[in-house]
Design an enzyme around this catalytic site. Structure first.
Site, short mmCIF file in Angstrom:
data_model
loop_
_atom_site.label_atom_id
_atom_site.label_comp_id
_atom_site.label_asym_id
_atom_site.label_seq_id
_atom_site.Cartn_x
_atom_site.Cartn_y
_atom_site.Cartn_z
N ASP A 1 -0.06 4.40 0.89
CA ASP A 1 -0.40 5.62 1.88
C ASP A 1 0.58 5.30 3.24
OD1 ASP A 1 -2.07 3.20 2.32
OD2 ASP A 1 -3.08 4.35 3.99
N ASP B 1 3.95 -6.38 3.40
CA ASP B 1 3.70 -5.34 4.44
C ASP B 1 3.84 -5.98 5.86
OD1 ASP B 1 2.61 -3.20 5.67
OD2 ASP B 1 0.51 -3.37 5.44
N HIS C 1 0.91 -1.18 -0.12
CA HIS C 1 0.18 -0.07 -0.14
C HIS C 1 0.76 1.22 0.14
CE1 HIS C 1 0.47 1.15 4.31
NE2 HIS C 1 0.46 -0.25 4.61
N HIS D 1 3.70 3.85 13.03
CA HIS D 1 2.80 4.47 13.31
C HIS D 1 3.21 5.25 14.66
CE1 HIS D 1 -0.70 1.39 11.94
NE2 HIS D 1 0.33 1.61 11.13
N ASP E 1 6.52 1.61 6.47
CA ASP E 1 5.23 1.11 6.44
C ASP E 1 4.37 1.80 5.58
OD1 ASP E 1 2.81 -0.07 6.78
OD2 ASP E 1 2.32 0.55 8.82
N GLU F 1 -4.76 2.27 2.80
CA GLU F 1 -4.81 0.87 3.76
C GLU F 1 -5.06 1.53 5.16
OE1 GLU F 1 -2.84 -2.16 6.19
OE2 GLU F 1 -2.34 -0.09 5.87
N GLU F 2 -4.59 2.20 5.63
CA GLU F 2 -4.24 2.76 6.92
C GLU F 2 -5.48 3.06 7.58
OE1 GLU F 2 -1.69 1.86 8.74
OE2 GLU F 2 0.23 1.88 7.28
#
Length: 492
Positions: A87, A178, A85, A467, A124, A154-155
């Site tokens: 994003d 991922d 992904h 994150h 990520d 995705e997030e």
């Protein structure tokens, strides 16, 4: 001297290996690509693939689907899809000056680790996207027919994978890029659902003679709510609520607003409350806050040693405060609503089965919004956890609204692709992989629903604190990840 240091940093980054992968990652890091703001980055991926002579399709939701012919002699091999992904989670501490809508990620190297400066790194899943582009660029990898699926958003809801049309992919195998721990082969994941709590509060003017202040909880690690939820880390919203529950009645605090957390899939690191207090009692209040800070630090211990609390004047406070009954209801809800691990898997040692994350609170005028996220590898347990959050909302006078959610990915350890990838790893590195399911969500669950016959696995390099602004990735591990990816493509 500063320019010399910047030049050296760029030189260090420019010599990373594998060169092709890092070239694409460095370029991608210059393009803002927070979830729902990744259109330019997705178009950049499509442009790179077209420049390499690949066939490129953009679907209705913005995903990029790329096709590349097999290397000579491998035309009869099963078609394999690489999936990542584009994003990233956009997290920064309050003191960091960075605009995720326009600023590039400021990369820096610290030995074997690549980090960003004060923000999330975007490894990520930028490393996965860069690896896929490097495969497309390569003229030496002896791969079979290839597809590359680069998804969007995705997030914040897996909407790219959710909007993927049935039949657009032709691959028999899918390699999701991922995962976040070298040597692990992920073959299953949890499903998830979000629950939003909303409450209208009654407002009134602050009592004359009281002054506005802000209490801030900061210094916590935070982390991915699927990966680190079991590690005993502090939740800034829960801690803030505990302080307010203890001190608001004692000091006659009049609550104006609450804020904290940024992403539903991130454990909140910071939170704050703006309130009015009799200035004559400020020193006494600060002493009480300091005492609670020590209590919480002792409770968290080594799990989260950086906790701090600060009290400061707030000149730009709202003109009105919440009625006491509503303020108490909001604090009670924050203090008591479930957060953390609900249960562990009875079948897979060390795997969290069900959890919930108290993620975000915001105040807009007379409206309080609180976001939570539930995960489970058991579909009924996921719904049951969301039902419990809704019940808590009802008790506190909040209205609960639930998202669509996403499915889990059922493990199949006997699948042919699992055996191939594990065998390739053992031959390449001299040891088998750790085959596991994870509590975090992956797009494989949604893709698997649309393509039930497709075999899927996930692997990646070692990265930590995703994150969060401390996100970092091992440079050496990225090299090993690339070596494995190439070997797998040449052997499927």
């Amino acid at each position: 001297m500063e320019n010399v240091m910047e030049s050296k940093a760029q030189t260090d980054l420019g010599t990373l290996e594998p060169a092709g992968l890092w070239k694409y990652f460095l370029a991608l890091s210059k393009i803002p690509r927070g979830s729902k703001n990744e259109a330019a980055a997705a178009q950049w991926v499509a442009d790179q693939a077209q420049a390499l002579g690949c066939t490129v399709v953009r679907d209705a939701v913005g995903n990029v689907i790329i096709s590349k012919k097999a290397a000579p002699g491998r035309e009869g091999a099963p078609m394999t899809a690489l999936q990542a992904h584009v994003d990233m989670v956009c997290e920064k501490n309050e003191a960091t000056k960075h605009d995720f809508l326009k600023d590039p990620i400021a990369l820096r190297r610290d030995g074997d680790r690549l980090l960003a400066t004060g923000t999330t790194l975007g490894a990520d899943n930028g490393i996965g996207v860069a690896a896929a582009l490097a495969v497309l660029e390569s003229t030496t990898i002896k791969h079979g027919p290839l597809e590359v699926l680069v998804t969007i958003d995705e997030e914040t809801g897996l909407t790219g994978a959710g909007g993927l049309a049935e039949g657009i992919l032709k691959a028999q195998y899918l390699l999701n890029l991922d995962s976040e721990e070298e040597g692990d082969l992920t073959i299953g994941c949890a499903g998830g659902i979000d629950t939003m709590a909303t409450k209208k509060v009654a407002l009134r003017p602050a009592t004359a003679g009281k002054a506005p202040f802000r209490l801030k909880v900061l210094g916590l690690k935070g982390g991915h709510s699927g990966v680190e939820i079991h590690q005993g880390r502090g939740n800034a919203l829960r801690i803030l609520a505990g302080v307010l529950w203890s001190l608001a009645p004692r000091f006659g605090l009049e609550l104006a607003s609450l804020a904290g957390g940024n992403k539903r899939n991130a454990i909140p690191r910071e939170a704050s409350a703006v309130f009015f207090l009799d200035p004559a009692r400020l020193e006494e209040f600060q002493v009480a806050v300091k005492g609670l800070e020590q209590d919480y630090r002792s409770a968290l211990g080594a799990f989260d040693p950086g906790l701090a609390m600060a009290v400061e004047p707030r000149a730009d406070a709202p003109a009105q405060v919440m009625e006491d009954r509503d303020a108490r209801a909001v604090v009670n809800f924050l203090y008591t609503v479930a957060h953390g691990v609900e249960s562990n898997s009875p079948d897979i040692e060390g795997l969290v089965q069900t959890s919930t994350n108290l993620a975000i609170i915001s105040t807009t005028g007379d409206t309080i919004e609180i976001s939570t996220s539930q995960r489970s590898s058991i579909a009924s347990a996921k719904i049951d956890m969301a039902n419990r959050i809704s019940a808590s909302c009802e008790l506190a006078g909040f209205t609960a609204k639930r998202g669509d959610g996403y499915p889990g990915w059922k493990p199949d350890p006997k699948a042919a692709l699992v055996k191939v990838v594990n065998a390739v790893h053992e031959k390449t590195f001299g040891r088998p992989m750790a085959i596991k399911a994870i509590h975090a969500g992956l797009e494989c669950g949604l893709i698997g629903e649309k393509y039930p016959g497709m075999q899927m696995v996930s692997f990646g390099p070692s990265m930590w604190d995703v994150h969060t602004p401390d996100e970092n990735v091992s440079i050496a591990s990225v090299g090993n990840f690339w070596t494995l990816l190439v070997a797998v493509l040449e052997n499927v």
